[in-house]
Design a protein around this motif. Structure first.
Motif, mmCIF file in Angstrom:
data_model
loop_
_atom_site.group_PDB
_atom_site.id
_atom_site.type_symbol
_atom_site.label_atom_id
_atom_site.label_comp_id
_atom_site.label_asym_id
_atom_site.label_seq_id
_atom_site.Cartn_x
_atom_site.Cartn_y
_atom_site.Cartn_z
ATOM 1 N N UNK A 30 10.529 -12.407 20.516
ATOM 2 C CA UNK A 30 11.677 -11.694 19.958
ATOM 3 C C UNK A 30 12.488 -10.989 21.043
ATOM 4 N N UNK A 31 12.617 -11.593 22.209
ATOM 5 C CA UNK A 31 13.350 -10.984 23.308
ATOM 6 C C UNK A 31 14.837 -11.235 23.140
ATOM 7 N N UNK A 34 19.400 -8.786 26.658
ATOM 8 C CA UNK A 34 19.230 -7.765 27.696
ATOM 9 C C UNK A 34 17.887 -7.895 28.410
ATOM 10 N N UNK A 35 16.847 -8.284 27.685
ATOM 11 C CA UNK A 35 15.530 -8.466 28.311
ATOM 12 C C UNK A 35 15.596 -9.605 29.313
ATOM 13 N N UNK A 36 16.230 -10.714 28.933
ATOM 14 C CA UNK A 36 16.326 -11.859 29.843
ATOM 15 C C UNK A 36 17.219 -11.541 31.045
ATOM 16 N N UNK A 37 18.272 -10.760 30.843
ATOM 17 C CA UNK A 37 19.108 -10.345 31.979
ATOM 18 C C UNK A 37 18.325 -9.445 32.936
#
Length: 74
Positions: A30-31, A34-37
Motif C-alpha cells: 500500500x505504498x 511519496x514513499x517511492x519518491x
C-alpha cells in the motif's frame, strides 16, 4: 491399487500445500507515490556516494601499481 492410492494422496497433499499461494491477490505494501519518491531519492544518495569512492579506489590502485621513483640521493 496401492500405486493409484499413493499417487492420489500425493497429488492431494501437493495441492493442499500449494493452495495458500493463490490466496494473496492484492499488493500488501500500500505504498503511495511519496514513499517511492523517497526511496528513489535514497538510492540517488547512495549512488552519489559510490561514484567518488570508486574514483578514489582507482586512484589508490593506480598509485600502488605504478613504478616507484628512485631518488638520486644516497
Amino acid at each position: 491399487m496401492k500405486t493409484t492410492l499413493k499417487t492420489t494422496l500425493l497429488s492431494l497433499a501437493l495441492l493442499l500445500v500449494a493452495s495458500p499461494v493463490f490466496a494473496a491477490t492484492q499488493r500488501a505494501d500500500h505504498s503511495g507515490l511519496l514513499v517511492w519518491l523517497f526511496l528513489g531519492f535514497c538510492g540517488l544518495i547512495v549512488v552519489a556516494q559510490l561514484v567518488p569512492a570508486v574514483l578514489v579506489m582507482f586512484g589508490i590502485v593506480k598509485a600502488v601499481a605504478s613504478p616507484k621513483e628512485v631518488s638520486g640521493k644516497a
